[in-house]
Design a protein around this motif. Structure first.
Motif, short mmCIF file in Angstrom:
data_model
loop_
_atom_site.label_atom_id
_atom_site.label_comp_id
_atom_site.label_asym_id
_atom_site.label_seq_id
_atom_site.Cartn_x
_atom_site.Cartn_y
_atom_site.Cartn_z
N VAL A 274 0.86 -1.18 0.00
CA VAL A 274 0.00 0.00 0.00
C VAL A 274 0.90 1.23 0.00
N ARG A 275 0.50 2.24 -0.77
CA ARG A 275 1.32 3.42 -0.96
C ARG A 275 0.83 4.61 -0.13
N SER A 276 1.71 5.53 0.08
CA SER A 276 1.35 6.77 0.75
C SER A 276 0.19 7.44 0.01
N GLY A 277 -0.83 7.86 0.75
CA GLY A 277 -1.97 8.54 0.14
C GLY A 277 -3.01 7.64 -0.47
N GLU A 278 -2.86 6.33 -0.34
CA GLU A 278 -3.76 5.36 -0.99
C GLU A 278 -4.73 4.76 0.02
N ILE A 279 -5.95 4.47 -0.45
CA ILE A 279 -6.89 3.65 0.32
C ILE A 279 -6.99 2.30 -0.39
N LEU A 280 -6.49 1.28 0.28
CA LEU A 280 -6.54 -0.09 -0.25
C LEU A 280 -7.71 -0.81 0.39
N GLY A 281 -8.73 -1.16 -0.40
CA GLY A 281 -9.89 -1.87 0.12
C GLY A 281 -9.64 -3.37 0.16
N ILE A 282 -10.03 -4.00 1.27
CA ILE A 282 -9.91 -5.45 1.42
C ILE A 282 -11.32 -6.02 1.54
N ALA A 283 -11.72 -6.76 0.51
CA ALA A 283 -13.07 -7.34 0.48
C ALA A 283 -12.99 -8.86 0.62
N GLY A 284 -14.14 -9.46 0.87
CA GLY A 284 -14.22 -10.91 1.03
C GLY A 284 -15.34 -11.27 1.97
N LEU A 285 -15.74 -12.51 1.95
CA LEU A 285 -16.83 -12.96 2.82
C LEU A 285 -16.33 -13.11 4.25
N LEU A 286 -17.27 -13.08 5.20
CA LEU A 286 -16.94 -13.29 6.60
C LEU A 286 -16.25 -14.64 6.75
N GLY A 287 -15.12 -14.65 7.48
CA GLY A 287 -14.38 -15.89 7.69
C GLY A 287 -13.33 -16.15 6.63
N ALA A 288 -13.18 -15.23 5.67
CA ALA A 288 -12.20 -15.42 4.60
C ALA A 288 -10.76 -15.23 5.08
N GLY A 289 -10.59 -14.56 6.22
CA GLY A 289 -9.25 -14.34 6.75
C GLY A 289 -8.80 -12.89 6.70
N ARG A 290 -9.70 -11.97 6.30
CA ARG A 290 -9.31 -10.56 6.18
C ARG A 290 -8.81 -9.98 7.50
N THR A 291 -9.62 -10.12 8.54
CA THR A 291 -9.26 -9.57 9.85
C THR A 291 -8.01 -10.25 10.40
N GLU A 292 -7.91 -11.56 10.20
CA GLU A 292 -6.77 -12.31 10.73
C GLU A 292 -5.45 -11.83 10.12
N ILE A 293 -5.47 -11.51 8.83
CA ILE A 293 -4.27 -10.98 8.17
C ILE A 293 -3.87 -9.66 8.81
N MET A 294 -4.83 -8.78 9.05
CA MET A 294 -4.55 -7.47 9.64
C MET A 294 -4.04 -7.60 11.07
N ARG A 295 -4.62 -8.52 11.83
CA ARG A 295 -4.17 -8.74 13.21
C ARG A 295 -2.71 -9.19 13.25
N ALA A 296 -2.33 -10.03 12.30
CA ALA A 296 -0.95 -10.51 12.26
C ALA A 296 0.02 -9.38 11.90
#
Length: 493
Positions: A274-296
């Protein structure tokens, strides 16, 4: 059951929350209750169910004036309230949560586990829920916990069910099933008060709508006789010409790069930047692992493999403290348990991540701290009596603003937002979006995890789609659509 609430008033100290609210719920109708955070929706329902005592006004149930002394009495009389902040006992099993305080017993006084399991399974089958009944509830996802709460209310044979943001943590499939259940309940004569900030749901499932603003009833009418813009105008008292503010980002250098991140059994071979000044959207169904990646990435959970690079420098992040020192902020999806200390004041919560900057010699400079907090309260338009107000007494939207404010205070290079507008009204959502824009214009890199596809499409400069712990695809802003995102999120190409 028919409920008529007339001229309801309620004040907490000097704060007048309700000033003459009228609300009528007909038998077998799904009635939307809408308004900005702080409009008084939850307070009105808490008065109905006996959690708060009204200062003035009348409540008629089936034509008889009725006042409940507590929520349990309301439930015993057929009114169940599914709160936005889930009432789950994490160390108890799913089955124990379903029957807590209402355990079934044999004629000898022993727990009748077999009958309770049979009733629970019957209700879960109706909702298409497949959660082991002997599993600890704390190990369930937020979405699963929401379905447990819904099942609990339905098992109480309620004649009125109040649903406060019931779909905030549900997948699209779970939402579809919930709507089927609501339709079935309506046919059976059950009345539902549906509190939600998701406008599309209101128009899809509700029969009538009541709009509140600043503790007053603004309007009530059949849903077929209104439209999105009119509802928004009545909620906020002004026109919102666009749901999402225009973005004109200037992207800089790569700030954060994740290479082949893996946590065995959770996510695998995840790489992105992700670059300075950018909004990177992370999509996916519940349980896909999105939150877990961010927590790590933030050091809350360990990684078994992979690298994290900040501004071109390889870093090791094993704790949140290390992440904060490197300029990473993380606004979690669970503001109640992870984002706030509910018994602390607004000032104490905002100052927490910034204490060392206020105390360079070990003593807190109270003047600097107060100026910092007052500035953030004003900038984010947080509605409260003072900075010393306990955050547990704030509306959901204002609580979310406090969470955002405390991380803005560290001057982050990277800000991770996990469901940043969950449970937030349309007016406050736009304020948060504008704040995100301002942060990116100052060079902050934002990673936004969201289950709301319009939000992903409206605010992201790029979209990554996660499926079963892997990055399934990347979409540029100009090519991203709901159809493409859902196809990738369900395993397609």
């Amino acid at each position: 059951m028919r409920i008529e609430m007339s001229n309801i008033h309620k004040a907490f100290g000097k704060n007048q929350v309700l000033t003459g609210v009228d609300f009528v719920l007909g038998e077998g109708e799904v009635h939307a209750l809408m308004g900005e955070n702080g409009a008084g929706k939850s307070t009105l329902m808490n008065i109905l169910t006996g959690l708060h005592e009204r200062d003035q006004g009348t409540i008629l149930i089936n034509g008889t004036e009725t006042v409940f002394s507590n929520p349990k009495e309301a439930e015993q009389n057929g009114i169940a309230f599914i709160h936005q902040e889930l009432n789950i006992w994490p160390d108890m099993t799913v089955l124990e949560n379903l029957f807590v305080g209402k355990e079934l017993r044999t004629k000898f006084g022993f727990l009748n586990s077999s009958e309770m399991k049979a009733l629970a399974k019957k209700q879960f089958d109706k909702l298409s829920v497949s959660i082991p009944l002997d599993q600890e509830a704390g190990r369930c996802s937020v979405g699963q916990q929401q379905m447990i709460e819904i099942a609990k209310a339905l098992m109480a044979n309620a004649e009125v069910i109040i649903m406060d943001e019931p779909t905030a943590a549900l997948t699209e499939r779970e939402i579809e099933k919930l709507f089927e259940v609501i339709d079935s309940l309506r046919t059976e004569g059950v009345s539902i008060v549906y509190i939600s900030h998701r406008m599309e749901e209101i128009f899809a499932i509700c029969d009538r709508i009541t709009v509140m603003r600043d503790g007053k009833t603004v309007d009530t009418k059949p849903i077929a006789e209104t439209h999105f813009d009119e509802v928004v105008r009545k909620m906020v008292g002004r026109e919102l010409t666009e749901r999402f503010p225009e973005r004109n980002p200037t992207l800089g250098e790569t700030v954060l790069e994740v290479k082949k991140a893996t946590r065995n059994g959770v996510f695998e071979d995840v790489s992105f930047s992700v670059r300075s000044g950018e909004i990177l959207g992370i999509a996916g169904l519940l349980g896909a692992g999105r939150t877990e990646i961010m927590r790590a990435i933030f050091g809350l959970d360990p990684m078994d493999a992979g690298e994290i690079w900040i501004n071109g420098q390889k870093e090791v992040i094993k704790t949140p403290h290390q992440a904060v020192k490197l300029g990473i902020g993380f606004i979690t999806e669970d503001r109640k348990d992870e984002g706030l200390v509910l018994d602390f004041s607004i000032r104490e919560n905002m100052a927490l991540p910034n204490l060392f900057s206020f105390a360079p010699k070990g003593l807190i400079n109270q003047k600097s701290e107060q100026e910092f907090v007052d500035m953030l309260i004003k900038r984010l338009m947080i509605k409260a009596e003072s900075a010393e107000t306990s955050v547990k007494n704030l509306s959901g939207g204002n609580q979310q603003k406090v969470v955002i404010a405390k991380w803005i205070g560290i001057g982050p290079k990277v800000l991770i937002l996990d469901e940043p507008t969950r449970g937030v009204d349309v007016g406050a959502k736009r304020e948060i979006y504008q704040l995100m824009n301002e942060l990116t214009y100052r060079g902050v890199a934002i990673i936004m995890v969201s289950s709301e596809l319009p939000e992903i499409l409206g605010m992201s400069d790029r979209v990554l789609v996660v499926h079963e712990g892997r990055i399934r695809g990347e979409l540029a802003k100009h090519e991203a659509t709901q159809e493409k995102i859902m196809k990738l999120a369900t395993g397609g190409k």
